[in-house]
Write an enzyme that holds these catalytic residues in place. Structure first.
Site, short mmCIF file in Angstrom:
data_model
loop_
_atom_site.label_atom_id
_atom_site.label_comp_id
_atom_site.label_asym_id
_atom_site.label_seq_id
_atom_site.Cartn_x
_atom_site.Cartn_y
_atom_site.Cartn_z
N CYS A 260 95.37 -78.48 17.92
CA CYS A 260 95.66 -79.91 17.77
C CYS A 260 97.14 -80.27 17.82
O CYS A 260 97.56 -80.99 18.71
CB CYS A 260 95.05 -80.41 16.47
SG CYS A 260 93.29 -80.06 16.39
C1 UGA Z 1 95.34 -80.44 12.09
C2 UGA Z 1 95.45 -81.59 11.06
O1 UGA Z 1 95.93 -81.07 9.81
C3 UGA Z 1 94.10 -82.29 10.88
O2 UGA Z 1 94.27 -83.40 9.99
C4 UGA Z 1 93.61 -82.78 12.24
O3 UGA Z 1 92.33 -83.39 12.13
C5 UGA Z 1 93.51 -81.60 13.20
O4 UGA Z 1 94.81 -80.97 13.33
C6 UGA Z 1 93.05 -82.15 14.52
O5 UGA Z 1 93.79 -82.91 15.14
O6 UGA Z 1 91.89 -81.90 14.88
P1 UGA Z 1 94.44 -77.91 12.01
O7 UGA Z 1 95.06 -77.77 13.36
O8 UGA Z 1 93.04 -77.45 11.80
O9 UGA Z 1 94.46 -79.45 11.54
O10 UGA Z 1 95.36 -77.07 11.00
P2 UGA Z 1 96.46 -77.33 9.87
O11 UGA Z 1 95.95 -76.82 8.59
O12 UGA Z 1 96.98 -78.71 9.90
O13 UGA Z 1 97.63 -76.31 10.37
C7 UGA Z 1 98.25 -76.45 11.64
C8 UGA Z 1 99.38 -75.46 11.79
O14 UGA Z 1 100.50 -75.82 10.97
C9 UGA Z 1 99.05 -74.01 11.41
O15 UGA Z 1 99.56 -73.14 12.40
C10 UGA Z 1 99.77 -73.80 10.10
O16 UGA Z 1 100.14 -72.46 9.89
C11 UGA Z 1 100.98 -74.69 10.28
N1 UGA Z 1 101.59 -75.13 9.00
C12 UGA Z 1 100.90 -75.94 8.15
C13 UGA Z 1 102.89 -74.73 8.68
O17 UGA Z 1 103.56 -74.01 9.43
N2 UGA Z 1 103.43 -75.17 7.48
C14 UGA Z 1 102.76 -75.96 6.64
O18 UGA Z 1 103.33 -76.32 5.58
C15 UGA Z 1 101.46 -76.36 6.97
#
Ligand code: UGA
Length: 418
Positions: A260
């Protein structure tokens, strides 16, 4: 209520399972006969906590899967949750959405509401999708659930976003009826946002753009903290107490991956640029994210010359709790190691990475044994428990991109931003 859902990926399947459990009749439409057969036999096509149990309970009964779009005619509302991949320039490919909408338009009556859950830039919605609808109402209903916690997120939304222009009242009412049992069962009442069709989609992009930018901003600050020998997590803990900033999404490191954030940010940049606006913040967000894996490798270079040596990569999934490796930060890290002539041995508790020059180990211990250094890419809990396994490394250098391994005696430990 009887609802149809086109697409049985991780959003479509989660949503279908949750709505069946909430008491609706669900028709799941997918073009893949194997997925359809599986769903009707109670087998979930995706791995998400809680979803398998619901599909086992409702599949083939309250939730009936089919490959025939004509079956949507029996329902009042259809959600479209099919992929919107992007090309190398970031432009979205709305063809799956277009084909679903075209098929639906041919079979449903004028009272029907087709609500797009897939993420589509407003201009593609206007020019490629809306012209295909002649009679039924085209609405949007973006989704904010995360992989790995999809069911829980879906059942406890912060907000419900309903977008419609034509016959808006009817579309809002049907969507409100659809979500009524979710709202009744949820812990905290979600905000309900009734807005225009395009605005609803822009809310989705803005949500992801904001979160991704927050990660890139804390990575920028983290890189500065590292220059001063300061732990960026101490800084994040402090600023996170300010409710205007909040303590979420402040984990600095090797950056964001997944299906995403990288795609959505690139698509909205592409769409804005095509129309003559250069979104500087979002460009910087993407560029910073692309640079973090390089920085991890440069840190590693300070200690190890990996040419012809075994190097361990811990974590292949884009985040813990999933086997999804799409846009995982492990990919640029592995490519960088390959370019340095290393023999990469990757380990992940559940994910495998096909199409890359790595060997997969069955355990972290196996990946580490004899390795000339390790790079940590995913914050799986089990990496925090690693201890003696490091003693079997040929060169005990650990460069951590997620702050999951403890700094300890006997190893050279470097954190990316701490
Ligand atoms: C993300 C959004 O959080 C959802 O709200 C949205 O619905 C979704 O995309 C989408 O568009 O379908 P997702 O991709 O499942 O969800 O995962 P996240 O938990 O948001 O993490 C995304 C990335 O950010 C991961 O690689 C994670 O490691 C990274 N991240 C997250 C960080 O590097 N630091 C943080 O503090 C949080």
């Amino acid at each position: 209520m009887h609802v149809s859902i086109v697409g049985s990926g991780y959003v479509g399947t989660t949503v279908a399972a949750a709505f069946a459990d909430a008491g609706h009749r669900v028709t799941a439409i997918d073009i893949d006969p194997a997925v359809v057969e599986g769903l009707n036999a109670g087998e979930s096509p995706i791995e998400e906590p809680g979803v398998g149990a619901l599909i086992a309970e409702y599949g083939g009964e309250e939730l009936i899967a089919t490959t025939e779009f004509g079956r949507a005619a029996g329902s009042e509302l259809t959600l479209v949750a099919v992929p919107t991949p992007t090309g190398p320039d970031g432009a979205i490919d709305a063809s799956y959405v277009a084909s679903a909408v075209e098929s639906l338009d041919a079979v449903v009556d004028d009272e029907h509401v087709i609500a797009i859950k897939s993420t589509v830039v407003p201009d593609a919605l206007r020019t490629e999708i809306a012209p295909l609808v002649d009679g039924p109402t085209l609405a949007t209903n973006p989704e904010f659930l995360r992989e790995g916690t999809a069911l829980e997120d879906f059942r406890n939304p912060h907000k419900l976003v309903f977008g419609a222009d034509e016959s808006a009242e009817r579309a809002y009412d049907l969507l409100a009826e659809l979500y009524a049992p979710i709202r009744r069962a949820t812990e905290a009442e979600p905000a309900v946002i009734r807005t225009g069709r395009d605005a609803a989609m822009l809310i989705k992009y803005a949500n992801n753009a904001f979160l991704a930018s927050k990660i890139s901003l804390i990575n920028d600050i983290g890189n500065i903290a590292k220059q001063h020998g300061i732990d960026a997590y101490e800084i994040a803990d402090a600023i996170g107490t300010d409710p205007r900033i909040s303590d979420q999404f402040l984990r600095s490191g090797v950056g964001y991956g997944g299906s995403c954030f990288p795609k959505d940010i690139k698509s909205i940049i592409n769409s804005a640029t095509e129309q003559g606006y250069e979104p500087l913040m979002l460009e910087a967000t993407t560029e910073l994210n692309d640079r973090q894996p390089e920085r991890l490798l440069e840190l590693f270079d300070q200690y190890v010359d990996p040419e012809g040596e075994q190097v361990a990569v811990l974590g292949l999934a884009f985040k813990p709790g999933t086997d999804d490796t799409r846009n995982s930060r492990a990919i640029p890290v592995i490519e960088g190691l390959d370019a340095r002539g290393a023999d990469v041995v990757g380990y992940d508790p559940v994910a495998t990475l096909d199409g890359h020059d790595i060997e997969h180990a069955d355990t972290a211990a196996e990946a580490l044994a004899g390795a000339h250094g390790a790079l940590v890419v995913t914050d799986w809990d089990e990496f925090a428990a690693l201890d003696e396994e490091f003693d079997r490394m040929a060169e005990p250098v650990v460069v951590d991109g997620r702050r999951i391994v403890e700094r300890r005696e006997g190893i050279t430990y470097e954190g990316l931003t701490w």
